[in-house]
Design a protein around this motif. Sequence first.
Motif, PDB file in Angstrom:
ATOM      1  N   ALA A 113     -14.288 -43.772  84.536  1.00  0.00           N
ATOM      2  CA  ALA A 113     -13.932 -43.637  85.955  1.00  0.00           C
ATOM      3  C   ALA A 113     -12.894 -44.673  86.367  1.00  0.00           C
ATOM      4  O   ALA A 113     -13.070 -45.435  87.315  1.00  0.00           O
ATOM      5  CB  ALA A 113     -15.176 -43.762  86.833  1.00  0.00           C
ATOM      6  N   VAL A 114     -11.796 -44.649  85.663  1.00  0.00           N
ATOM      7  CA  VAL A 114     -10.753 -45.637  85.939  1.00  0.00           C
ATOM      8  C   VAL A 114      -9.859 -45.173  87.091  1.00  0.00           C
ATOM      9  O   VAL A 114      -9.258 -45.994  87.802  1.00  0.00           O
ATOM     10  CB  VAL A 114      -9.914 -45.857  84.660  1.00  0.00           C
ATOM     11  N   ILE A 115      -9.791 -43.870  87.288  1.00  0.00           N
ATOM     12  CA  ILE A 115      -8.810 -43.357  88.253  1.00  0.00           C
ATOM     13  C   ILE A 115      -9.075 -43.805  89.682  1.00  0.00           C
ATOM     14  O   ILE A 115      -8.137 -44.163  90.395  1.00  0.00           O
ATOM     15  CB  ILE A 115      -8.731 -41.827  88.124  1.00  0.00           C
ATOM     16  N   PRO A 116     -10.327 -43.823  90.146  1.00  0.00           N
ATOM     17  CA  PRO A 116     -10.516 -44.309  91.524  1.00  0.00           C
ATOM     18  C   PRO A 116     -10.016 -45.737  91.707  1.00  0.00           C
ATOM     19  O   PRO A 116      -9.532 -46.100  92.780  1.00  0.00           O
ATOM     20  CB  PRO A 116     -12.030 -44.214  91.720  1.00  0.00           C
ATOM     21  N   VAL A 117     -10.153 -46.558  90.649  1.00  0.00           N
ATOM     22  CA  VAL A 117      -9.676 -47.941  90.764  1.00  0.00           C
ATOM     23  C   VAL A 117      -8.154 -47.977  90.838  1.00  0.00           C
ATOM     24  O   VAL A 117      -7.563 -48.808  91.534  1.00  0.00           O
ATOM     25  CB  VAL A 117     -10.179 -48.770  89.562  1.00  0.00           C
ATOM     26  N   LEU A 118      -7.533 -47.016  90.145  1.00  0.00           N
ATOM     27  CA  LEU A 118      -6.060 -46.977  90.180  1.00  0.00           C
ATOM     28  C   LEU A 118      -5.544 -46.651  91.567  1.00  0.00           C
ATOM     29  O   LEU A 118      -4.394 -46.943  91.894  1.00  0.00           O
ATOM     30  CB  LEU A 118      -5.552 -45.924  89.199  1.00  0.00           C
ATOM     31  N   THR A 119      -6.405 -46.007  92.370  1.00  0.00           N
ATOM     32  CA  THR A 119      -5.980 -45.691  93.734  1.00  0.00           C
ATOM     33  C   THR A 119      -5.566 -46.951  94.477  1.00  0.00           C
ATOM     34  O   THR A 119      -4.632 -46.943  95.279  1.00  0.00           O
ATOM     35  CB  THR A 119      -7.135 -45.029  94.499  1.00  0.00           C
ATOM     36  N   GLU A 120      -6.298 -48.065  94.184  1.00  0.00           N
ATOM     37  CA  GLU A 120      -5.995 -49.304  94.894  1.00  0.00           C
ATOM     38  C   GLU A 120      -4.602 -49.795  94.558  1.00  0.00           C
ATOM     39  O   GLU A 120      -3.944 -50.459  95.354  1.00  0.00           O
ATOM     40  CB  GLU A 120      -6.990 -50.387  94.461  1.00  0.00           C
ATOM     41  N   LEU A 121      -4.145 -49.465  93.345  1.00  0.00           N
ATOM     42  CA  LEU A 121      -2.875 -50.033  92.889  1.00  0.00           C
ATOM     43  C   LEU A 121      -1.664 -49.265  93.374  1.00  0.00           C
ATOM     44  O   LEU A 121      -0.535 -49.668  93.089  1.00  0.00           O
ATOM     45  CB  LEU A 121      -2.852 -50.057  91.359  1.00  0.00           C
ATOM     46  N   LEU A 122      -1.899 -48.164  94.091  1.00  0.00           N
ATOM     47  CA  LEU A 122      -0.746 -47.373  94.507  1.00  0.00           C
ATOM     48  C   LEU A 122       0.125 -48.153  95.484  1.00  0.00           C
ATOM     49  O   LEU A 122       1.296 -47.840  95.673  1.00  0.00           O
ATOM     50  CB  LEU A 122      -1.198 -46.071  95.166  1.00  0.00           C
ATOM     51  N   ASP A 123      -0.473 -49.163  96.123  1.00  0.00           N
ATOM     52  CA  ASP A 123       0.291 -49.906  97.116  1.00  0.00           C
ATOM     53  C   ASP A 123       0.700 -51.273  96.627  1.00  0.00           C
ATOM     54  O   ASP A 123       0.983 -52.146  97.425  1.00  0.00           O
ATOM     55  CB  ASP A 123      -0.575 -50.085  98.373  1.00  0.00           C
TER      56      ASP A 123
END
Lengths: 305, 405
Positions: A108-118
């Motif tokens: 479940a790495v993708i939800p954490v990647l959401t934070e990095l979009l900004d």
Amino acid sequence: MASTLISAKLPPDVDPTKAPIAFGRRALPKLSREIQSPELLTQQRALMALCDLVHDPENVYQAVQIGFLENLKTLLLHHDSTVRQKTTEILYIMAMHNVGRQGLIQNAVIPVLTELLDDPEDICRKNTHQVLDMMAKLPEGAVDILHAGLIPLLVVRLKTESDEIQELILGTLSNCLRMEASEALATDAITILKEKLTHPSATIRNKAAQVILEIGTHPEGKSTVCEEVIPLLVSLLEDTDPEVQASAAGALMFATIKPKVCCTGGEHFLYTSRHSDTWSYSESPVLPSTTSWKPFLWLEAVSHS
Amino acid sequence: MLPALRPPPSAASAVPYTYCSPPRAVPARPKYRAPLEADEPQKEPARWANLMYDRRVVRGNTYARQAVPTCIHHPNAFEIQRRREARRKALARKRAEEQIQLRTPEPVEGREHVHVQTELYLEEISDRIIEVDVECQTDAFLDRPPTPFFVPAKTGRDVATQIEEGELFDFDIEVKPILEVLVGKTIEQALLEVMEEEELAKLLAHQRAYAELRNAELAEVQRLEEQDRRYREEKERCKQQQMEMLQKEKETMEKIAAQAFAKRYLTDLIPSVFNNLHESGFFYDPIERDIETEFLPWLMTEVEETLEKKTLGRVMLDSLIRTVTEKRLDVFSQKPLPDQVEAPAEEHRPTDNAPQVAAETEAADQAVTADEETDQPAAEDQASHHITFQSEEANQEAMEDSETD
């Protein structure tokens, strides 16, 4: 007498930016311990070494097995930009291999990647988008991205980001929207995509047309595409780049297979096509045969409607 | 034959002992030895013997030590056992003899045998052996000291040497493998990276091809779905139309049937209606009606009047006759009258009553009186008729008077 000790000193450290790698099987466990150390330099050096190791698929497999991804997930939110950049790069390289992709989904790495979009760093964002692009190529990955609610965020960022990142976002979107298009339509993606269809870069036009193609495979998308985008797509059929022409033809193909409502734009196209030679798609580099299917199929569809 | 003796060890050869001989058949051995007097055994022609019947061949188990059998055949088991028993008995006998020999005679009464040492020097004999323990222990914590460097004494002459360039090694030749390794590793790394990218590009191309095929097939599927849907809708519509048509046909048929039936039913209606109306008097001939409503009542009233007049006339006549008769009666009562005048007078009295009653009650009893009047014999009518004609006009005035009463 000769001895095995050549010199009393240790061998010179060729690259001080990388942590020394242990031999064989012990390399990755040692690096995983170093990554969790409180000292920043150790972490950075370990990440650099890991980045090199991870090009080998066997190491990717081993990394996933020993639970590296948990550590990398915590490091994604590190305060230091180098750490974040390297972590995202490692995730990208891991995502290039199927074992890595599966590992990313399971952890479940993708939800954490959401934070990095900004993220303030360009490279971090680029790597993040590369990871998402790779993950979207896998159907389970695309579903994961949809569940994490990333589509509206990605659509918004289409307007603001640089060209490279836009290409990546468009690629991600086209793979995700193949599954489900309702979220994108809700955030009014069509308007943004219409702008991109007239972008100076051919790749972006190509990818935007592909996104529209994928939206057109869903019934609710078809009506929206039919109403707004057909004239633009028709004009794209006379584009200089054959890839763009192929994608535009594909988008039109799907848009015209519609229940009940006839597309008036389609008839307009029939006239233009007889005059332009859009049939010669043999210049397309990848698949000469299939890209030329699209206009045939599309015309068939139009003639039926 | 006994095995040959080993050669004495003073030979000290490095080769281990071996013995080999070419194979040869065993000559027969004569049963008896050559006599002692003979110098040398004469050379007889060699007779080959049968190996199976050769006494020199050992038969049976070679592990256990075997006594050399006296006979050629191996001894019986029975004989072996016997020999063993004999041996055992001999051993037992020997032991018994030893024991007997060693025992000294019994002591005489009052004396005791004591063991005494008779050697020159007495020695202490005891069961316990005198033991002395001696220990030795090295110092535990001392390491083995390092061996001192062996510096051999200097012997020999001093000699110096100088290595000129090119004598030790040839750089160009030696450097080749090192270079190969370096360059090879670099190229290998580069190849790996390039291959990775190429692999990725191939995967992407593969995926694109797959995506295109998939899109084409998906479009085809959707088109076919649309087609199918259209066909189905068309079919439904046709079916609907057909159903409606059938429905309409049915309705029309029913309507026609109903119309025919109604027509037939109603053909009779109008005549019967008209009949009924006719019978109930709605259609009337106006002249008839006129006649009926006006003329006939008038006629009836006229007839009534006439009849009343007639009755009046009759009444008048009756009264006249009555007065006449009464007068005549009065007149004749003074004198006795014939019966014939009385009888008509009596007959006339009931009839006088009747007309008087009738005159009092006018129209209601006219029919009754008319009936009674008609009951009267027709002759009277004729007579009264004549009278009425004559006195009609006079009676009319009398009638009017009676009517006004």
